[in-house]
Every structure is written in structure tokens, then in C-alpha cells.
Design an enzyme around this catalytic site. Sequence first.
Site, short mmCIF file in Angstrom:
data_model
loop_
_atom_site.label_atom_id
_atom_site.label_comp_id
_atom_site.label_asym_id
_atom_site.label_seq_id
_atom_site.Cartn_x
_atom_site.Cartn_y
_atom_site.Cartn_z
CE LYS A 96 -6.03 11.54 1.62
NZ LYS A 96 -6.78 12.56 0.90
CE LYS B 261 -4.31 14.21 3.97
NZ LYS B 261 -5.21 14.50 2.92
C1 PBG Z 1 -9.19 15.29 0.13
C2 PBG Z 1 -8.28 15.58 1.28
C3 PBG Z 1 -8.39 15.19 2.62
C4 PBG Z 1 -7.36 15.85 3.30
C5 PBG Z 1 -6.64 16.57 2.36
N1 PBG Z 1 -7.21 16.37 1.11
C6 PBG Z 1 -9.39 14.37 3.33
C7 PBG Z 1 -9.68 12.99 2.97
O1 PBG Z 1 -8.98 12.35 2.20
O2 PBG Z 1 -10.70 12.51 3.47
C8 PBG Z 1 -7.12 15.79 4.78
C9 PBG Z 1 -6.45 17.00 5.37
C10 PBG Z 1 -6.61 17.14 6.83
O3 PBG Z 1 -7.22 16.33 7.54
O4 PBG Z 1 -6.09 18.16 7.35
N2 PBG Z 1 -9.19 14.04 -0.38
#
Ligand code: PBG
Length: 325
Positions: free
Chosen positions: A193, A246
Site C-alpha cells: 500500500k 493499492k
Molecule cells: C484506510 C484506508 C484507506 C483506503 C482504504 N483503507 C485510506 C488511507 O489509507 O488513507 C483508501 C481507499 C480509497 O481511496 O478508495 N487506511
Amino acid sequence: NIKYSQTFRRLRKNRSIRKLVEDVELESKHLIQPYFIYEALSKEEDLKSIARQKKHTLDSILKELGRGLENGVNAALLFFIPEHKAKSHFDYSFDVKVLTAIKERFGSDLNLFTDICLCSNTDTGHCGFVSDQGVIENDKSVIALAQKAVAYAQGGADGLCPSDMMDDRVLAIRRGLDEANLSDRLVMSYSTKYSSAFYGPFRDAAESTPSSGDRKSYQIDPRNSKDGIRCSIRDAEQGADILMVKPAGAYLDVIHQIKNHSFLKNHPLAAYQVSGEYQGLYVCAENGLFDFDSALLESLIAIRRAGADLIVSYAANDFKNIQEN
Ligand code: PBG
């Protein structure tokens, strides 16, 4: 010496021959639909920051999950937004009640995944606890993440999906599940991520924008591809059943590398087309710059072509009706 004409266009002549030779498939069964469920709401509302998405209540999520299943989408990823933020000791009773009701209604027809993070719960908006000195407390956070995962699994979640990027959370969650006699629940880790501006619309929806600082001390630096690979290797070693990259669109090379890595290539791999990727396409289309369905389809096909087995997509439930122009 070429004796015949090199006519590649024979295989592109019409839709039916193109269909016969295509090598990338994209169908509803490859997609996972995200949902946002709000403890404080008594009636569903439109979600302003992400097109065609709703702020759900218990009643409306049951309806929308039913629609997804009718459209061939048998996987959901749930985000719960609590009524109150706290410093620690979070209350998951609403979330568990919703999960139980969903499982009672749909049973094993639905693969019920839940996001596991603290950012919607904490009063700081960070994905873990923050010390008085402003430092992320990794190990304390991991304990709370495992507790959340076990609570959700007890509620009926089939898959627990840590998105926090603390070190060793997969190990802690796996152990927690096993100790609670929930060894049959799987972990779909957001293993790779990146720290990304494309999460903007989501943070608005999940009420999880950090009140100070950023997430760069735990999410991966976009300039580091090796860290992205190492993180998925670690999570695979710690027992993640499904890995994830992601965001997706700006990280197709990372998806491709993981899918071709000797240790990882046989692991199921998901990719998350995040809120900003999806909403960016929508806003362009709203401004008449291109056709939304065509652009969306092309972006999802690219993610599959790069090597993702599954895609988390805000368009999953509508996919059956999406047509190329
Ligand atoms: C929570 C999380 C996030 C997303 C999924 N789980 C945001 C972040 O890490 O700030 C992003 C999903 C999206 O933008 O569609 N940590």
C-alpha cells in the site's frame, strides 16, 4: 524475405474476431465492491465525494448487497464509520451487529471482507496510535488491529483486510484468529500500500483525514519499488491468503512484478482502484472530456492485464451494465 503481407489487422477486423483472440478477461466475478456504513445514520444518503456510492445504513446495505449478488458480484469490502472517535478502546458493537445481519441474510453466497484499520476510529485520524511525542506506536496498534479483526470475524466476516501498514499486523491478526478458533477466516492484506494522493475522496467519505502530519512514516514511498515487493513477500510469509497492491493505476508495474515474482506468483493478488482513480475518471466524463464507461473499462482491463486476479472497484455492482462505446 516476407512472402505474404504482414496484415495484423485481419485479427482486428470486427468484434467477433477480436473477441476470439483476446487474452485478458474481465468479468463481474473478478470484482469486489466496497461499501461505507455509518453508525450515526438512520437513512441512506448519497456519498458526495465518490460517484454512485452511498452512505449506507443496515437496511440499505442489505439491499445493495442483494443487488450486487444479482449482478454476479459475490465479494464485498466493508468500511464502518463510527459515530464517535476515541483515543483507544473502540466500540465495535454496531459493526458486529451489521456483520451478523449480513451473514444471516446471505450466508456463504457472499464473501464478506472487512477493512481493518484504526483511522476511522482514532481521534487523530491516523491508522495507528500516536504517542504524546507524535510517534506512531506500532506494536500497541497491532494489538488493537488484531482485536478488531477477531471482533469482526466473530461477527461473521469471512475475510479480514488490514490496510493500516503497521509492521507485522498480518502475523498478529493470523495468531488472534487462530487463538479464537477462527482459523477458517482468511486475511486479504493490503500488503503493498503506497502513500498516495489518490485516497483523497475516500478520506472524506471515511472521515479519516489525519488531523496532523501524514501517513508517510507507514505507507510506502511511491519512489520505492523494492519496498513494495518486500512488503508483499513479508505478508505472504506471515500468512496472508490474498495480497493486494493499492492504488492500482499508477502502480501497474508493481502489480506485474509481484505477479511474476518467483515466491509470489502463485498467490492470489488483488489490486484496489482507489477513490481518486475512479472519481478522476468520473469528473473528466462529467466535463464531457470522454465517455465514463469506456474509460473505466479500459482502466480496469489494464489492471487485469498487469496481473491482478481481483480488483476492488467502486464500479463492481454496476459492471454488468457498463458498455464500451
Ligand atoms: C484506510 C484506508 C484507506 C483506503 C482504504 N483503507 C485510506 C488511507 O489509507 O488513507 C483508501 C481507499 C480509497 O481511496 O478508495 N487506511
